[in-house]
Write an enzyme that holds these catalytic residues in place. Structure first.
Site, PDB file in Angstrom:
ATOM      1  N   TYR A 212     -25.297 -35.061 -36.082  1.00  0.00           N
ATOM      2  CA  TYR A 212     -25.307 -33.690 -35.640  1.00  0.00           C
ATOM      3  C   TYR A 212     -25.291 -33.570 -34.270  1.00  0.00           C
ATOM      4  O   TYR A 212     -24.987 -32.362 -33.655  1.00  0.00           O
ATOM      5  CB  TYR A 212     -26.815 -32.849 -35.997  1.00  0.00           C
ATOM      6  N   LYS A 213     -24.962 -34.718 -33.484  1.00  0.00           N
ATOM      7  CA  LYS A 213     -24.644 -34.408 -32.197  1.00  0.00           C
ATOM      8  C   LYS A 213     -23.152 -34.597 -31.945  1.00  0.00           C
ATOM      9  O   LYS A 213     -22.438 -33.758 -32.157  1.00  0.00           O
ATOM     10  CB  LYS A 213     -25.334 -35.757 -31.156  1.00  0.00           C
TER      11      LYS A 213
ATOM     12  N   ASP B 281     -29.751 -48.100 -32.412  1.00  0.00           N
ATOM     13  CA  ASP B 281     -29.671 -46.555 -32.773  1.00  0.00           C
ATOM     14  C   ASP B 281     -28.396 -45.752 -31.810  1.00  0.00           C
ATOM     15  O   ASP B 281     -28.257 -46.124 -30.945  1.00  0.00           O
ATOM     16  CB  ASP B 281     -31.037 -45.937 -32.338  1.00  0.00           C
TER      17      ASP B 281
ATOM     18  N   PHE C  17     -35.772 -43.853 -27.511  1.00  0.00           N
ATOM     19  CA  PHE C  17     -36.077 -42.548 -27.874  1.00  0.00           C
ATOM     20  C   PHE C  17     -37.496 -42.796 -28.421  1.00  0.00           C
ATOM     21  O   PHE C  17     -38.009 -43.413 -29.490  1.00  0.00           O
ATOM     22  CB  PHE C  17     -35.076 -42.113 -28.768  1.00  0.00           C
TER      23      PHE C  17
ATOM     24  N   ARG D  61     -29.734 -32.377 -18.397  1.00  0.00           N
ATOM     25  CA  ARG D  61     -28.668 -33.215 -19.298  1.00  0.00           C
ATOM     26  C   ARG D  61     -27.357 -32.222 -19.500  1.00  0.00           C
ATOM     27  O   ARG D  61     -27.638 -31.337 -19.951  1.00  0.00           O
ATOM     28  CB  ARG D  61     -29.264 -33.753 -20.653  1.00  0.00           C
TER      29      ARG D  61
HETATM   30  C1  LIG Z   1     -31.694 -41.538 -29.767  1.00  0.00           C
HETATM   31  C2  LIG Z   1     -32.084 -40.496 -31.116  1.00  0.00           C
HETATM   32  N1  LIG Z   1     -32.913 -41.291 -32.042  1.00  0.00           N
HETATM   33  C3  LIG Z   1     -33.213 -40.628 -32.999  1.00  0.00           C
HETATM   34  C4  LIG Z   1     -33.647 -39.208 -33.083  1.00  0.00           C
HETATM   35  C5  LIG Z   1     -34.317 -38.652 -34.147  1.00  0.00           C
HETATM   36  O1  LIG Z   1     -33.395 -38.228 -35.218  1.00  0.00           O
HETATM   37  P1  LIG Z   1     -34.004 -37.562 -36.518  1.00  0.00           P
HETATM   38  O2  LIG Z   1     -34.611 -36.166 -35.993  1.00  0.00           O
HETATM   39  O3  LIG Z   1     -32.524 -37.194 -37.357  1.00  0.00           O
HETATM   40  O4  LIG Z   1     -34.664 -38.333 -37.060  1.00  0.00           O
HETATM   41  C6  LIG Z   1     -32.801 -38.643 -32.225  1.00  0.00           C
HETATM   42  C7  LIG Z   1     -33.001 -37.014 -31.986  1.00  0.00           C
HETATM   43  O5  LIG Z   1     -32.446 -36.251 -31.262  1.00  0.00           O
HETATM   44  C8  LIG Z   1     -32.341 -39.323 -31.101  1.00  0.00           C
HETATM   45  O6  LIG Z   1     -31.774 -38.704 -29.767  1.00  0.00           O
END
Ligand SMILES: Cc1ncc(COP(=O)(O)O)c(C=O)c1O
Length: 401
Positions: free
Chosen positions: A225-226, A200, A131, A373
């Site tokens: 939140y997912k 992560d 990400f 997706r």
């Molecule tokens: C795999 C992954 N890592 C990190 C993040 C970033 O999260 P945050 O906005 O809580 O920092 C996301 C956001 O969707 C994500 O999908």
């Protein structure tokens, strides 16, 4: 739950719903009528109890208890208490998970801690399909620690592990394709060269049995939140393996991680255990939504959720494959065991496909230029809904052909 073999039809989807041991959980979510929500990998749907709980927290706890709530209502302990509720979902032990900050921020904290603890090693290793926010954070934290971020293709990770690597920082489920990385194997490979592993779990928590403990994961971060359904911008969580908690320091040592926050000492003394990774005042209202969202998981094993998640994904992927629509192809791994709770398709007019499906009540999302997706929240979806969702996706793709 067997989904392979015969072709899909409504009766078959309904038969799976009839025998679904998790079917009751669907009623615990409030979704707009006429919506088939296949975007739980972006934002989980609203658990009905979360709305009630937030109102209670605001009106009764904040409104009624005022500042006495910090102790009297247990607000101060919520980051650890809720961490302990998330722990079984990621295969961690009590005292190894803390709820705080946001994913990017807790990632920065744990990477900073790992680099400080491994001062003889100056490389953070990651993959080019990670990400992007994780890569921005890793590059910046590495630079400030006098280290570098080495980014390689996912297929080259094991070969890139050597004794310069302090920490191998990866995301378990690819946010584009839903592909599941080999967490046990890559963790073991990192350990074989003396590196720490940091995962992560944003797209894993609540749907994939991560097994932090059994797989020897050192550090992890994730959002709520997912697939944990705690609401937009809900706080993140961090995991630090118990044996490492003494050796790692919080690089953002705020007062809430202090052993005696209200002593107001000039020097920072770490709290015992996972709490030392706390920095700031807990976001009480948001934490109350998370608490209610976690109630939905009560009494349900993550393995049961995974079984349903794989079956739902198989329905969607098989239905689309059997329809054989021109230009619409699976972008996720073909085997359910090799993907998370998400199925992605490639289409040259992906943006039009996602928009047309949404107009017909089927909500997915787009990763430009060509990826659609569909994130399947197992507790909030029936097989029948996913069947209708698949029908709409196929219909819309046919109309675009
Ligand atoms: C795999 C992954 N890592 C990190 C993040 C970033 O999260 P945050 O906005 O809580 O920092 C996301 C956001 O969707 C994500 O999908």
């Amino acid at each position: 739950m067997t989904t392979t073999g015969t072709s899909w039809n409504l009766d078959r989807a309904r038969a799976l719903d009839a025998e679904d041991p998790l079917g009751e959980a669907r009623r615990m979510f409030a979704l707009p009528a006429g919506t088939i929500y296949l975007n739980g990998n972006s934002l989980g749907p609203l658990p009905t109890a979360a709305a009630t709980r937030v109102r209670e927290t605001v009106e009764n706890e904040w409104g009624g208890s005022l500042s006495a709530g910090w102790i009297g209502r247990g607000w101060m302990d919520a980051p650890e208490r809720l961490g302990d509720r998330i722990a079984p979902l990621v295969g961690a032990l009590p005292g190894e998970v803390l709820v705080a900050d946001t994913t990017s921020v807790v990632l920065a904290k744990l990477l900073g801690a790992a680099l400080a603890a491994r001062a003889d090693r100056r490389v953070v290793l990651s993959s080019s399909d990670n990400f992007p926010s994780d890569l921005y954070v890793a590059a910046a934290v590495a630079r400030r620690s006098g280290a570098t971020l080495r980014v390689v293709d996912r297929s080259e990770l094991v070969g890139a592990l050597d004794d310069t690597v302090a920490v191998c920082c990866l995301t378990q489920v690819d946010f584009r394709t839903g592909a599941l990385l080999d967490l046990p194997g890559l963790t073991e490979a990192a350990h074989a060269v003396g590196a720490l592993s940091l995962w992560d779990l944003c797209h894993s928590a609540g749907v994939v049995p991560v097994g932090c403990e059994v797989n020897g994961v050192d550090l992890a971060v994730g959002c709520t939140y997912k697939y944990l359904n705690a609401g937009p911008g809900a706080p993140a969580f961090l995991y630090v393996r118990r044996e490492l908690q003494g050796a790692l320091d919080n690089p953002v040592p705020g007062w809430l991680g202090h052993a005696e926050p209200f002593a107001f000492d000039l020097d920072w003394e770490p709290s015992r255990g996972i709490r030392k990774f706390l920095t700031s005042t807990p976001p009480v209202v948001a934490l109350s939504a998370l608490d209610a969202a976690l109630d939905v998981f009560e009494g349900i094993a993550i393995e049961e959720i995974r079984a349903k998640s794989m079956a739902l994904g198989e329905l969607l992927a098989d239905f689309v494959a059997a329809a054989g629509v021109a230009d619409l192809e699976l972008a996720s791994p073909a085997s359910p065991a090799e993907r998370g709770a998400q199925v992605s398709f490639r289409h040259p007019r992906a943006s039009d496909l996602v928009a047309s499906a949404a107009r017909r009540g089927v909500v997915g999302d787009l990763r430009p230029p060509a990826l659609c997706r569909f994130g399947l929240t197992p507790l909030a979806l029936s097989f029948e809904e996913v069947f209708h969702g698949a029908e709409v996706i196929v219909d819309v793709a046919r109309a675009l052909a």
